[in-house]
Write an enzyme that holds these catalytic residues in place. Sequence first.
Site, PDB file in Angstrom:
ATOM      1  N   TYR A 177      -2.941  -1.595   9.752  1.00 45.16           N
ATOM      2  CA  TYR A 177      -2.971  -2.065   8.359  1.00 45.16           C
ATOM      3  C   TYR A 177      -1.639  -1.800   7.655  1.00 45.16           C
ATOM      4  O   TYR A 177      -1.054  -2.686   7.033  1.00 45.16           O
ATOM      5  CB  TYR A 177      -4.115  -1.372   7.620  1.00 45.16           C
ATOM      6  CG  TYR A 177      -4.143  -1.624   6.132  1.00 45.16           C
ATOM      7  CD1 TYR A 177      -4.676  -2.798   5.616  1.00 45.16           C
ATOM      8  CD2 TYR A 177      -3.633  -0.677   5.243  1.00 45.16           C
ATOM      9  CE1 TYR A 177      -4.696  -3.038   4.252  1.00 45.16           C
ATOM     10  CE2 TYR A 177      -3.656  -0.902   3.878  1.00 45.16           C
ATOM     11  CZ  TYR A 177      -4.187  -2.079   3.390  1.00 45.16           C
ATOM     12  OH  TYR A 177      -4.201  -2.314   2.026  1.00 45.16           O
ATOM     13  N   SER A 187       0.842  -1.192   0.000  1.00 45.66           N
ATOM     14  CA  SER A 187       0.000   0.000   0.000  1.00 45.66           C
ATOM     15  C   SER A 187       0.875   1.238   0.000  1.00 45.66           C
ATOM     16  O   SER A 187       2.000   1.221   0.538  1.00 45.66           O
ATOM     17  CB  SER A 187      -0.893   0.013   1.247  1.00 45.66           C
ATOM     18  OG  SER A 187      -1.528   1.273   1.411  1.00 45.66           O
TER      19      SER A 187
END
Length: 253
Positions: free
Chosen positions: A158, A145
Amino acid sequence: MTAPTIALITGASRGLGRNTALKLAAQGSDAILTYRSNRAEADAVVAAIQALGRRAVALQLDVGDSRSFEAFADQVRQALAAHWQRTQFDYLINNAGTGIHASLAETTEAQFDELVNIHFKGVFFLTQRLLPLIADGGRIVNVSSGLTRFALPGYAAYASMKGAIEVLTKYMAKELGPRGIAVNVVAPGAIETDFGGGAVRDNAQLNAYVASQTALGRVGLPDDIGGVFASLLSPDNRWINAQRIEASGGMFV
């Protein structure tokens, strides 16, 4: 006639996984798709791939449950024999994931454990279990990400899992190099999908903010990302290895 390449893509019933499967099919690859619960969506992707003249099967998999991986590997082995008369596939794309938005102070242990199991432990041990089924000279692409490069409140847990995946990618590349297997990681920026409840897609204020912080002036779409995976797996990019490739349109540059 050369045998088609086969890609195993986790979480391919929707979003980035679906788009990647279709891009690879257009490029000439067959696919083994996994889905967690929505069989109808997975079957629709299989039908779309078949419409492109390629072969595909869908298998159920919960990447957060490592106890199921041995049985899943057996299913993959059976699918390869039944549909391709082969014992190995060529590409593994560890795409399946979930999003949790919670501040550092509010993240629960249950949320943390779910993220670990899906985004890190699942990738580690699923890849381990599938290694005998990946052909020498094959490729692995993991998914990270943009949040490992820039920090936005609410994504500490996350993004930490994705940071672990970026380190793991380098070790995979090093250890699998003797087999000719290249391993890279793609880090998407904010994309309009139903990921994380579809916030980037459906929250107009958030969408506008992300667009204003992106050099290309808009939020990403699945079609912007699937082609990145397909390109990485093309013969022309066989020498790219152990790299983090961000596909964010230039977020926060």
